[in-house]
Design a protein around this motif. Structure first.
Motif, PDB file in Angstrom:
ATOM      1  N   GLY A  25      26.905  51.058  31.317  1.00 15.71           N
ATOM      2  CA  GLY A  25      28.154  51.606  31.870  1.00 15.71           C
ATOM      3  C   GLY A  25      28.932  50.550  32.634  1.00 15.71           C
ATOM      4  N   VAL A  26      29.522  50.929  33.763  1.00 10.05           N
ATOM      5  CA  VAL A  26      30.328  50.023  34.570  1.00 10.05           C
ATOM      6  C   VAL A  26      29.407  49.040  35.283  1.00 10.05           C
ATOM      7  N   VAL A  27      29.694  47.750  35.112  1.00  7.39           N
ATOM      8  CA  VAL A  27      28.938  46.698  35.793  1.00  7.39           C
ATOM      9  C   VAL A  27      29.914  45.777  36.516  1.00  7.39           C
ATOM     10  N   ASP A  28      29.405  44.928  37.402  1.00  5.11           N
ATOM     11  CA  ASP A  28      30.247  44.009  38.171  1.00  5.11           C
ATOM     12  C   ASP A  28      31.044  43.079  37.269  1.00  5.11           C
ATOM     13  N   SER A  29      32.128  42.551  37.800  1.00  6.82           N
ATOM     14  CA  SER A  29      33.019  41.677  37.022  1.00  6.82           C
ATOM     15  C   SER A  29      32.340  40.394  36.562  1.00  6.82           C
ATOM     16  N   ASP A  30      31.295  39.960  37.249  1.00  9.21           N
ATOM     17  CA  ASP A  30      30.600  38.728  36.860  1.00  9.21           C
ATOM     18  C   ASP A  30      29.330  38.982  36.029  1.00  9.21           C
ATOM     19  N   ASP A  31      29.072  40.242  35.670  1.00 12.30           N
ATOM     20  CA  ASP A  31      27.900  40.605  34.882  1.00 12.30           C
ATOM     21  C   ASP A  31      28.266  40.533  33.400  1.00 12.30           C
ATOM     22  N   LEU A  32      27.770  39.493  32.721  1.00 12.44           N
ATOM     23  CA  LEU A  32      28.168  39.247  31.330  1.00 12.44           C
ATOM     24  C   LEU A  32      27.531  40.198  30.318  1.00 12.44           C
ATOM     25  N   SER A  33      26.791  41.206  30.791  1.00 13.40           N
ATOM     26  CA  SER A  33      26.220  42.194  29.869  1.00 13.40           C
ATOM     27  C   SER A  33      27.289  43.167  29.376  1.00 13.40           C
ATOM     28  N   GLY A  34      28.471  43.135  29.989  1.00 17.97           N
ATOM     29  CA  GLY A  34      29.543  44.040  29.589  1.00 17.97           C
ATOM     30  C   GLY A  34      30.804  43.288  29.198  1.00 17.97           C
ATOM     31  N   GLU A  35      31.693  43.995  28.520  1.00 17.45           N
ATOM     32  CA  GLU A  35      32.996  43.445  28.143  1.00 17.45           C
ATOM     33  C   GLU A  35      33.991  43.683  29.287  1.00 17.45           C
ATOM     34  N   PRO A  36      34.895  42.735  29.528  1.00 22.70           N
ATOM     35  CA  PRO A  36      35.802  42.865  30.670  1.00 22.70           C
ATOM     36  C   PRO A  36      36.852  43.966  30.510  1.00 22.70           C
ATOM     37  N   VAL A  37      37.113  44.642  31.611  1.00 24.44           N
ATOM     38  CA  VAL A  37      38.257  45.538  31.747  1.00 24.44           C
ATOM     39  C   VAL A  37      39.210  44.798  32.683  1.00 24.44           C
ATOM     40  N   THR A  38      40.400  44.473  32.180  1.00 24.85           N
ATOM     41  CA  THR A  38      41.325  43.651  32.969  1.00 24.85           C
ATOM     42  C   THR A  38      42.449  44.487  33.554  1.00 24.85           C
ATOM     43  N   PHE A  39      42.956  43.989  34.655  1.00 26.00           N
ATOM     44  CA  PHE A  39      43.997  44.630  35.441  1.00 26.00           C
ATOM     45  C   PHE A  39      45.169  43.669  35.546  1.00 26.00           C
ATOM     46  N   SER A  40      46.381  44.172  35.285  1.00 26.65           N
ATOM     47  CA  SER A  40      47.595  43.374  35.476  1.00 26.65           C
ATOM     48  C   SER A  40      48.588  44.179  36.303  1.00 26.65           C
ATOM     49  N   LEU A  41      49.340  43.488  37.121  1.00 26.41           N
ATOM     50  CA  LEU A  41      50.349  44.105  37.978  1.00 26.41           C
ATOM     51  C   LEU A  41      51.570  43.197  37.963  1.00 26.41           C
ATOM     52  N   ARG A  42      52.734  43.755  37.618  1.00 31.01           N
ATOM     53  CA  ARG A  42      53.981  42.994  37.608  1.00 31.01           C
ATOM     54  C   ARG A  42      55.030  43.761  38.401  1.00 31.01           C
ATOM     55  N   ALA A  43      55.537  43.136  39.452  1.00 30.19           N
ATOM     56  CA  ALA A  43      56.545  43.780  40.303  1.00 30.19           C
ATOM     57  C   ALA A  43      57.794  44.070  39.489  1.00 30.19           C
ATOM     58  N   ILE A  44      58.314  45.294  39.622  1.00 34.32           N
ATOM     59  CA  ILE A  44      59.550  45.709  38.947  1.00 34.32           C
ATOM     60  C   ILE A  44      60.673  45.788  39.985  1.00 34.32           C
ATOM     61  N   ASP A  45      60.398  46.489  41.084  1.00 28.86           N
ATOM     62  CA  ASP A  45      61.379  46.692  42.149  1.00 28.86           C
ATOM     63  C   ASP A  45      60.715  46.326  43.466  1.00 28.86           C
ATOM     64  N   LYS A  46      61.183  45.232  44.065  1.00 24.94           N
ATOM     65  CA  LYS A  46      60.570  44.726  45.293  1.00 24.94           C
ATOM     66  C   LYS A  46      61.671  44.429  46.296  1.00 24.94           C
ATOM     67  N   ALA A  47      61.512  44.944  47.530  1.00 27.02           N
ATOM     68  CA  ALA A  47      62.511  44.687  48.577  1.00 27.02           C
ATOM     69  C   ALA A  47      62.581  43.181  48.821  1.00 27.02           C
ATOM     70  N   PRO A  48      63.784  42.676  49.040  1.00 29.44           N
ATOM     71  CA  PRO A  48      63.909  41.232  49.298  1.00 29.44           C
ATOM     72  C   PRO A  48      63.211  40.845  50.602  1.00 29.44           C
ATOM     73  N   GLU A  49      62.664  39.646  50.604  1.00 29.63           N
ATOM     74  CA  GLU A  49      62.005  39.127  51.804  1.00 29.63           C
ATOM     75  C   GLU A  49      63.048  38.917  52.894  1.00 29.63           C
ATOM     76  N   MET A  50      62.661  39.203  54.141  1.00 26.90           N
ATOM     77  CA  MET A  50      63.548  38.984  55.281  1.00 26.90           C
ATOM     78  C   MET A  50      62.937  37.906  56.168  1.00 26.90           C
ATOM     79  N   ASP A  51      63.804  37.084  56.748  1.00 26.44           N
ATOM     80  CA  ASP A  51      63.272  36.125  57.708  1.00 26.44           C
ATOM     81  C   ASP A  51      62.916  36.869  58.997  1.00 26.44           C
TER      82      ASP A  51
END
Length: 131
Positions: A25-51
């Protein structure tokens, strides 16, 4: 059931979240007995940085009931080159704090009811409380 907490700061491209083994079943990310499940996140709407000066001025202007106006990001999960999840979701960390004016909640006039999203802090609904 397992859960992972990810604090979004920058875009993430195919980070191994965990691995899945047909035998274990689910194993740690560094356990090579399993195939990786990957996560991606891409910002679509982000408030502008303020000084620092702008941020302090913005915080001072927040009078009344403060809430979060979240940004958004596209989140994807993949396993064996198959997309398991691909949606745009609200991300509180990409948004900005805003405030409802105190005059909305004075004794005169109808009572106002505000419903907040418990996960993001965003406003879900504002209406007159007809109780």
């Amino acid at each position: 059931e397992r859960s992972w907490t990810i604090e979004p700061k920058d875009n993430v491209n195919e980070q191994i979240l965990f691995r899945f083994s047909p035998l274990r079943g689910v194993v740690d990310s560094d356990d090579l007995s399993g195939e990786p499940v990957t996560f991606s996140l891409r910002a679509i709407d982000k408030a502008p940085e303020m000084d620092e000066k702008e941020a302090a001025k913005h915080e001072k202007s927040l009078k009344g009931i403060v809430y979060n106006l979240p940004g958004s990001a596209r989140i994807t999960l993949t396993y064996n080159r198959r997309m398991l999840f691909n949606e745009v979701l609200p991300v509180t960390q990409y948004g900005r704090r805003q405030a409802l004016a105190p005059k909305m909640f004075r004794d005169k006039g109808p009572a106002i009811r505000v419903v907040f999203d418990e996960h993001t802090g965003a406003i879900r609904q504002i209406n007159e409380n007809n109780q």
